[in-house]
Design an enzyme around this catalytic site. Structure first.
Site, PDB file in Angstrom:
ATOM      1  N   ASP A 290       0.865  -1.242   0.039  1.00 57.46           N
ATOM      2  CA  ASP A 290      -0.077   0.093   0.156  1.00 57.46           C
ATOM      3  C   ASP A 290       1.047   1.077   0.132  1.00 57.46           C
ATOM      4  OD1 ASP A 290      -1.495   2.160   0.460  1.00 57.46           O
ATOM      5  OD2 ASP A 290      -2.546   1.359   2.462  1.00 57.46           O
TER       6      ASP A 290
ATOM      7  N   LYS B 221       2.924  11.228  -3.523  1.00 56.05           N
ATOM      8  CA  LYS B 221       1.878  10.435  -4.309  1.00 56.05           C
ATOM      9  C   LYS B 221       0.901  11.564  -5.090  1.00 56.05           C
ATOM     10  CE  LYS B 221      -1.455   7.060  -3.525  1.00 56.05           C
ATOM     11  NZ  LYS B 221      -2.244   6.067  -2.616  1.00 56.05           N
TER      12      LYS B 221
ATOM     13  N   GLU C  41      -7.160   0.615  -4.463  1.00 51.73           N
ATOM     14  CA  GLU C  41      -7.143   0.557  -2.941  1.00 51.73           C
ATOM     15  C   GLU C  41      -8.491  -0.031  -2.510  1.00 51.73           C
ATOM     16  OE1 GLU C  41      -5.743   4.476  -2.270  1.00 51.73           O
ATOM     17  OE2 GLU C  41      -3.574   3.878  -2.907  1.00 51.73           O
TER      18      GLU C  41
ATOM     19  N   ASP D 191     -13.156   5.021   0.912  1.00 49.90           N
ATOM     20  CA  ASP D 191     -11.546   5.151   1.389  1.00 49.90           C
ATOM     21  C   ASP D 191     -11.128   6.507   1.514  1.00 49.90           C
ATOM     22  OD1 ASP D 191      -8.900   4.845   1.556  1.00 49.90           O
ATOM     23  OD2 ASP D 191      -8.625   3.337  -0.118  1.00 49.90           O
TER      24      ASP D 191
END
Lengths: 629, 189
Positions: free
Chosen positions: A25, A87, A188, A210
């Site tokens: 992850d 990210k 994810e 999420d």
């Protein structure tokens, strides 16, 4: 050759055949690595027993760097050279990032580049890919230490569902730079659903909400007898808990009447805001305390204040939830549960807002009984195990993920408009074709521009590839019939081909986004001493070839034992010859010869594989008609 | 291995009975009719994918992967058409020798065009979310009636020409519903 393999459930028959694979992850704030151990997926801890790795890299003098907790702790004092939330910049140009966030709040000095932005550090310009690669390499090292091996076969890495091709390619580039073989990227929320569904034996329609540090994803999945079907997915690739930190920091600075000028001050205000936010998940009030311009400022913050600041951001997530339900033509009552994932779902205001959205009458549940930090990596480890063939080899081959493409794929047509060929939320693998024609008399070439996105104008979509079909025989306008075929495989990889039906001229491309790093750039970065351990490539190649051969022989023998009746005897004999040859070569040291034998075995068993597939389909139908009676 | 034991059914066992080129209904073992049970189609699709998806053959080498990829694509293609009543109806018309040819065949009954204009006006005039949703509900009712006509034409009257005309009308409605969806999205953002 063993005639009988006896093994415990969850364990491979032979350690040589069990490939060590990991799920990663790669988060905005934290990253984790998980793997199957003794048949159970678990997050791997570092030497201090911590499973979370802060996604922060600090660049020091002389090419040295700090990664993780050390870097995060130094962030306030060395903000400009300590990169966090990389990210958010993956696969993005400066203009892309400026469109969605206020860069003046960030302590970095950005460099605009054609493919992807860079950040200037005292160790030179660093792309987000390089920063992410440092984090991935650290996790790879952790996995190698955990399993006492330097032979990690591959990794499944998670990305937000809403990541486009550029962002996905950047993630793959980072993995390659870190010396990781990417088995697949999965989204994810999907990974979270895999982990949640398998652990709880759940069936039915679930939503995964999420809310991570920098991204928000919402996905709908249907779980049924080990088959995980992604029904629809949506979200916002530039919305997350970080935004709440920024809002709180701005508010607190305003309250204390100071302005954060330096990079250090900005970071101190942010770090303090995050700490306050986290404290407010448990307490009703907490102080915001930060050293700005050398003076310690403190502002008391009530939870209601934080909630009010977070409200606009939460409202955006709720709009995305409503949209994904509309896309799937489902109502709130169809949803049995909402699995809450991502550290930001710890905020009580977020949980309450989701509960309120579904209403008091809703029969489902908001599920907060998973560890929101770990569940994504755990799900990725499950999928990695399945893709490495381990699950099947150990009799656990019951899990299957039917994934979708998150963004539509299309072609540019006249006037800069997009003709969508494959709509978003289409299950992969998929192939679709559409016919086009020439618009001028005597036109002998057709330019094809492949784009990704939901907007009608090409200028508002992502450009993926351009190519040309040449050699079309001269015809009057509109007479040519050009069939353009899009194919997306199970890995999400797009190939496009074009063929003029009358003359038969054709051309094809496999799409790799033009703004990803070129292979030469990756090679250069590797040469430039990127921090990943040297591996003996030749030895590794031989080991891999042998494992492939062993597994292929085993699989073919098992197939023959079950279904030899599907083949005429002489074809069985031909396969036996190939098996003997492969087994013999696998005992030797010639990796190329072993690979050639495995390929020959693959080709030689293609008709057999087709016959078995056919039988499987017929049995699926036969089983169904019996059920129906 | 995942595939169960062979079952003997009297045929030469190595003669494959299903081909990638078989029609969607044959592939799913369903009668070629417009009336279908969506839940059954979904369940068949999952069962079929569980047998043919490339990921199920991760350990079985390149040959099985290639074959699996072809079948998984074919099964998804059939599923996409079978599950959507509009695409299913169009496909049945084609199987019965009456292709839809929407581009060349835009003539619609006057009453239908009038209805379309009224809807478009209503969408332009709708100011808020409840107004658009009310229009959507109205359109959905009309769409449902057209689907019943389509089923009647295909399954009872075997009248492919009428069915094809109804499919073309449904294509208009479907495009209009996309416009409604865009409006709802804009109002709800």
């Amino acid at each position: 050759m063993a005639l009988l393999q006896i093994s415990e459930p969850g364990q491979a028959p032979d350690p040589h055949q069990r490939r060590i694979v990991v799920g990663i992850d790669l988060g905005t704030t934290h990253s984790l690595v998980a793997a199957m151990r003794h048949g159970v997926p678990e997050c791997l801890p570092d030497a201090q027993g911590r499973v979370l790795l802060p996604s922060v890299v600090r660049y020091l003098d002389g090419g040295r760097r700090q990664i993780g907790f050390e870097a995060r702790d130094a962030q306030a004092e060395d903000a400009a050279h300590t990169v966090s939330s990389a990210k958010r910049f993956m696969g993005r140009r400066l203009a892309d990032v400026q469109a969605t966030q206020d860069l003046t709040r960030l302590p970095y000095s950005f460099i605009d580049q054609p493919g992807m932005l860079s950040i200037a550090t005292r160790d030179g310009a660093k792309t987000p890919v390089e920063v992410s690669a440092e984090i991935l390499a650290t996790l790879r090292q952790r996995a190698e230490d955990s399993f006492d091996t330097d032979d990690i076969f591959g990794a499944v890495i998670t990305v937000p569902a809403y990541f486009d091709d550029a962002q996905r390619q950047a993630t793959k580039d980072a993995a390659q730079l870190a010396g990781l073989n990417v088995l697949r990227l999965i989204s994810e929320p999907t990974a979270a659903a895999l982990a949640y569904g398998l652990d709880h034996g759940s069936e039915g329609l679930y939503a995964v909400y999420d809310l991570g540090g920098g991204t928000f994803d919402i996905s709908l999945l249907r779980l049924q007898r080990g088959v995980f079907e992604v029904v629809a997915t949506g979200g916002d690739a530039a919305l997350g808990g970080d935004d709440i930190d920024h809002a709180l920091a701005d508010w607190a600075l305003d309250r204390s009447g100071v302005v954060a000028q330096s990079a250090q001050d900005k970071q101190a205000a942010l770090t303090a805001a995050r700490a306050t936010k986290e404290a407010l998940s448990g307490a009703d009030t907490a102080p915001w305390q930060a050293r700005i311009g050398g003076v310690l400022h403190s502002v008391p913050v009530a939870r209601a204040q934080l909630d009010a600041l977070a409200q606009p951001l939460i409202a955006r997530t709720l709009a995305a939830v409503r949209k994904v339900l509309r896309d799937a033509r489902l109502s709130r009552d169809d949803v049995q549960g909402v699995v809450m994932v991502g550290g930001s779902t710890r905020m009580p205001a977020v949980r309450e807002a989701v509960r309120a959205l579904f209403g008091p009458e809703w029969p489902g549940q908001v599920l907060t009984d998973v560890n929101p930090d770990e569940v994504v990596a755990i799900g990725a480890a499950r999928q990695a195990d399945a893709l490495a063939g381990n699950a099947a080899m150990s009799g656990q081959g019951e899990m299957l993920l039917l994934d979708v493409i998150a963004l539509s794929l299309g072609l540019e047509t006249m006037g800069g408009l997009v003709e969508r060929i494959i709509e978003r939320n289409t299950t992969i693998p998929v192939a679709k074709a559409q016919d086009f024609t020439t618009f001028k008399d005597g036109q002998t070439a057709l330019a094809l521009h492949v784009v990704q996105g939901e907007r009608d104008l090409v200028s508002e979509c992502r450009s993926l590839a351009r190519f040309e079909l040449r050699g079309i025989p001269p015809m009057v306008a509109g007479a040519a019939r050009i069939r353009v075929s899009f194919q997306v495989d199970a890995d999400g990889l797009l190939s496009v081909s074009a063929r003029e039906q009358v003359s038969g001229v054709e051309t094809a491309v496999t799409v790799k986004p033009s703004y990803g790093l070129a292979d030469e750039q990756i090679a250069q970065m590797l040469k430039d001493g990127f921090a990943h351990a040297d591996t003996d490539m030749a030895a590794r190649k031989l080991r891999e070839a042998r494992v492939d051969a062993e597994r292929m022989v085993l699989a073919t023998r098992a197939a023959l034992a079950a279904d030899a009746a599907l083949l005429p005897p002489e074809e069985c004999d031909a396969i036996e010859v190939l098996l003997t040859e492969t087994t013999y070569l696998a005992a030797g040291d010639d990796a190329d010869a072993i690979e050639a034998a495995v390929e020959a075995l693959a080709t030689g068993t293609e008709a057999f594989a087709a016959a078995r597939m056919n039988q499987g389909i017929r049995q699926a139908l036969a089983g169904r008609s019996i059920d129906a009676i | 291995m995942h595939l169960p034991r062979p079952h003997t059914d009297g045929m030469a066992p190595w003669t494959p009975r299903l081909k990638l080129t078989d029609d969607d209904f044959t592939l799913f073992g369903l009668p070629p009719k417009q009336a279908q049970d969506r839940a059954q189609i979904d369940a068949l699709w999952r069962d079929l994918q569980a047998r043919v998806h490339p990921d199920r053959f991760a350990a079985d080498g390149a040959a099985a992967q290639r074959v699996a990829m072809q079948w998984a694509v074919r099964v998804n293609e059939a599923y996409r058409r079978l599950k959507d009543p509009l695409l299913r109806g169009a496909y049945l018309c084609e199987l019965r020798g009456t292709p839809i040819q929407a581009e060349d065949n835009t003539a619609m009954p006057g009453v239908f065009l009038m209805q379309q204009m009224q809807w478009r006006e209503a969408l332009d005039e709708a100011v808020d979310l409840p107004a658009v949703q009310a229009l959507e509900a109205d359109v959905a009712t009309h769409e449902q009636a057209l689907h019943e006509d389509l089923q009647l034409a295909l399954d009872v009257r075997d009248d492919a020409a009428t069915a094809a005309a109804t499919v073309r009308a449904l294509m208009f409605v479907s495009r209009f519903r996309q416009d409604i969806a865009k409006r709802i999205e804009a109002l709800d953002a």
